[in-house]
Design a protein around this motif. Structure first.
Motif, PDB file in Angstrom:
ATOM      1  N   MET A   1       0.829  -1.208   0.000  1.00 16.01           N
ATOM      2  CA  MET A   1       0.000   0.000   0.000  1.00 16.01           C
ATOM      3  C   MET A   1       0.860   1.253   0.000  1.00 16.01           C
ATOM      4  O   MET A   1       0.541   2.273  -0.581  1.00 16.01           O
ATOM      5  N   PHE A   2       1.999   1.169   0.692  1.00 19.32           N
ATOM      6  CA  PHE A   2       2.867   2.322   0.790  1.00 19.32           C
ATOM      7  C   PHE A   2       4.018   2.271  -0.195  1.00 19.32           C
ATOM      8  O   PHE A   2       4.946   3.031  -0.116  1.00 19.32           O
ATOM      9  N   ARG A   3       3.977   1.328  -1.124  1.00 21.31           N
ATOM     10  CA  ARG A   3       5.111   1.151  -2.022  1.00 21.31           C
ATOM     11  C   ARG A   3       5.095   2.208  -3.126  1.00 21.31           C
ATOM     12  O   ARG A   3       4.076   2.539  -3.692  1.00 21.31           O
TER      13      ARG A   3
ATOM     14  N   PRO B   1       6.321   4.517   8.293  1.00 23.26           N
ATOM     15  CA  PRO B   1       5.269   3.513   8.116  1.00 23.26           C
ATOM     16  C   PRO B   1       5.230   2.478   9.234  1.00 23.26           C
ATOM     17  O   PRO B   1       4.151   1.987   9.583  1.00 23.26           O
ATOM     18  N   GLU B   2       6.376   2.143   9.806  1.00 25.68           N
ATOM     19  CA  GLU B   2       6.393   1.160  10.899  1.00 25.68           C
ATOM     20  C   GLU B   2       5.695   1.723  12.132  1.00 25.68           C
ATOM     21  O   GLU B   2       4.973   1.000  12.837  1.00 25.68           O
ATOM     22  N   VAL B   3       5.902   2.990  12.391  1.00 29.70           N
ATOM     23  CA  VAL B   3       5.244   3.616  13.535  1.00 29.70           C
ATOM     24  C   VAL B   3       3.734   3.689  13.309  1.00 29.70           C
ATOM     25  O   VAL B   3       2.940   3.400  14.216  1.00 29.70           O
TER      26      VAL B   3
ATOM     27  N   PRO C   1      12.218   6.203  -0.138  1.00 27.20           N
ATOM     28  CA  PRO C   1      10.809   6.608  -0.155  1.00 27.20           C
ATOM     29  C   PRO C   1       9.895   5.425  -0.418  1.00 27.20           C
ATOM     30  O   PRO C   1      10.171   4.571  -1.252  1.00 27.20           O
ATOM     31  N   GLY C   2       8.794   5.373   0.326  1.00 29.22           N
ATOM     32  CA  GLY C   2       7.840   4.295   0.149  1.00 29.22           C
ATOM     33  C   GLY C   2       8.163   3.060   0.953  1.00 29.22           C
ATOM     34  O   GLY C   2       7.306   2.179   1.100  1.00 29.22           O
ATOM     35  N   GLU C   3       9.378   2.977   1.466  1.00 25.95           N
ATOM     36  CA  GLU C   3       9.776   1.849   2.305  1.00 25.95           C
ATOM     37  C   GLU C   3      10.099   2.315   3.720  1.00 25.95           C
ATOM     38  O   GLU C   3       9.480   1.886   4.686  1.00 25.95           O
ATOM     39  N   ASP C   4      11.071   3.214   3.825  1.00 30.25           N
ATOM     40  CA  ASP C   4      11.494   3.698   5.132  1.00 30.25           C
ATOM     41  C   ASP C   4      10.717   4.932   5.569  1.00 30.25           C
ATOM     42  O   ASP C   4      10.639   5.225   6.761  1.00 30.25           O
ATOM     43  N   PHE C   5      10.190   5.672   4.621  1.00 29.61           N
ATOM     44  CA  PHE C   5       9.384   6.847   4.957  1.00 29.61           C
ATOM     45  C   PHE C   5       8.342   7.066   3.868  1.00 29.61           C
ATOM     46  O   PHE C   5       8.498   6.611   2.734  1.00 29.61           O
TER      47      PHE C   5
END
Length: 417
Positions: free
Chosen positions: A1-3, A150-152, A281-285
């Motif tokens: 979804m965030f990729r 995204p992890e948070v 971008p899209g993975e870590d933030f």
């Protein structure tokens, strides 16, 4: 979804030249406030390019205050009759110094290289005084960005970036319930004003933003819509951590990077911090515009002050040419997180956040929803901007009512005009 699709930033692959300068060499002292990771890396690209052309670069960085400290130093230098050759300066500030007779033009460079054909007309107008270029833009920044870890977000069950302020508030409340700081923020006046103007855009729309923060219309400043914007700003005060006061913006970015907070609302120079740390971008933030339909424009530029000596004048012309070269515009903006000021630079090497910024810029231009930033000195004089910053910061750090804030803001702006 965030990729997101990401592209390796290889400027050489785009076949871009660095300089159209016919004259190499010269000396230039550059006064700027780019001292943090991503910004320092970006200005380092300009320094390296200048020295590669045989020039001598004298670096005069002054950190702090979103440029306020640098402007204080500049005033002292000009009064003393010893201005630097080039200064990081933008917006109405360029015209103010030009009206004082302090600036030198680089129109011969601009004409030879066809700047008018490759710059947006609105931006080109800001760079000129009486029809001649006195400054060169290095980029276009978008101010109305929201960054997230995204992890948070996942720890609080948040699966999408908020698209409205109501969705943002719901996400922030869920983060608070999970024991997570929702909003990384630095309690400095310009940072408070950055959040404020993005809220104004989201609550009132581009036409209201323009009326209130650019045209300084009294009815807009003291209106129910402005009261609603202050209401949202008050809500957001409850989403920052207790130690926010005085924090530099890049340290707030680091909070998101390190999982200490979920969101940051900041211009796309924050992305430069993520990229400098090797984040993807899209993975870590994650990146998304703050709620609202529009584009809050900021642009960094270097303005040229009157200096004596052929070596210094040659240095100014070389610097102007380098700044506007396609290769530098690509390399600099890949490092800083912004997009090129030139409209003819290919964006294939840029990440999805930058590509969306460019697409949204074109859409906002077509829809008359492109607005200059008040907080970042693109819209109004520094004196009037100061009234906004003082009032917004006082509101953010007190129990002032939204109704009183709108009324006092309108009165303060009226006095300053």
């Amino acid at each position: 979804m965030f990729r997101y699709k990401t592209v390796t930033p290889l400027v050489a692959a785009a076949g871009l030249a660095f300089s159209g300068a016919a004259q190499a060499g010269g000396t230039v002292e550059v006064l700027h406030w780019w001292t943090s990771g991503g910004e320092a890396r970006a200005v380092g690209e300009l320094k390296n390019s200048f020295e590669a052309e045989g020039g001598t670069w004298i670096d005069s960085p002054i950190a702090g205050g979103g440029g306020d400290a640098a402007m204080t130093a500049l005033r002292a230098r000009v009064v003393a009759g010893n201005p630097p050759a080039a200064v990081q300066l933008k917006g109405p500030g360029i015209q103010e110094w030009a009206e004082q007779g302090a600036l030198a033009d680089v129109e011969d460079v601009a004409t030879a290289e066809g700047w008018d054909a490759v710059l947006p007309s609105v931006l080109a107008g800001i760079m000129k005084y009486q029809g001649e270029y006195v400054a060169a833009p290095v980029n276009i920044h978008r101010v109305d960005w929201m960054w997230a870890n995204p992890e948070v977000l996942a720890r609080a069950g948040i699966e999408t970036m908020p698209a409205t302020w109501e969705e943002f508030n719901a996400a922030a409340d869920a983060l608070l319930a999970a024991g997570i700081t929702p909003l990384a923020h630095g309690g400095q006046p310009w940072q408070d004003a950055t959040i404020f103007e993005n809220v104004v855009l989201g609550v009132g729309g581009a036409d209201f933003f323009r009326a209130a923060l650019v045209e300084l219309d009294q009815d807009a400043l003291n209106s129910p819509t402005m009261v609603a914007a202050f209401d949202q700003l008050r809500r957001m005060r409850g989403y920052v951590d207790p130690n926010f006061s005085g924090r530099d913006w890049n340290l707030a970015t680091a909070m998101v990077m390190n999982g200490e907070a979920a969101f940051q609302i900041m211009g796309d120079w924050a992305k430069g911090e993520f990229l400098a740390a090797g984040k993807v971008p899209g993975e870590d933030f994650l990146c998304a515009p703050t709620p609202g339909n529009g584009f809050v424009l900021n642009s960094d530029s270097f303005t040229f002050f009157k200096v004596s000596g052929e070596d210094n004048i040659a240095g100014q012309k070389l610097l102007a040419s380098l700044i506007m070269s396609p290769g530098f515009q690509a390399t600099f903006n890949l490092a800083k997180g912004s997009i090129p000021a030139r409209t003819d630079v290919p964006l294939d090497a840029f990440d999805a956040c930058a590509q969306r910024s460019h697409d949204d810029l074109l859409k906002a231009t077509e829809a008359n929803a492109l607005v200059p930033s008040m907080a970042h000195e693109m819209a109004i004089s520094r004196s009037v901007r100061g009234e906004f910053l003082d009032l917004v910061t006082e509101f953010f750090n007190s129990n002032m009512s939204s109704e009183d804030a709108a009324e006092r803001l309108a009165a303060a702006v009226k006095r300053a005009m």
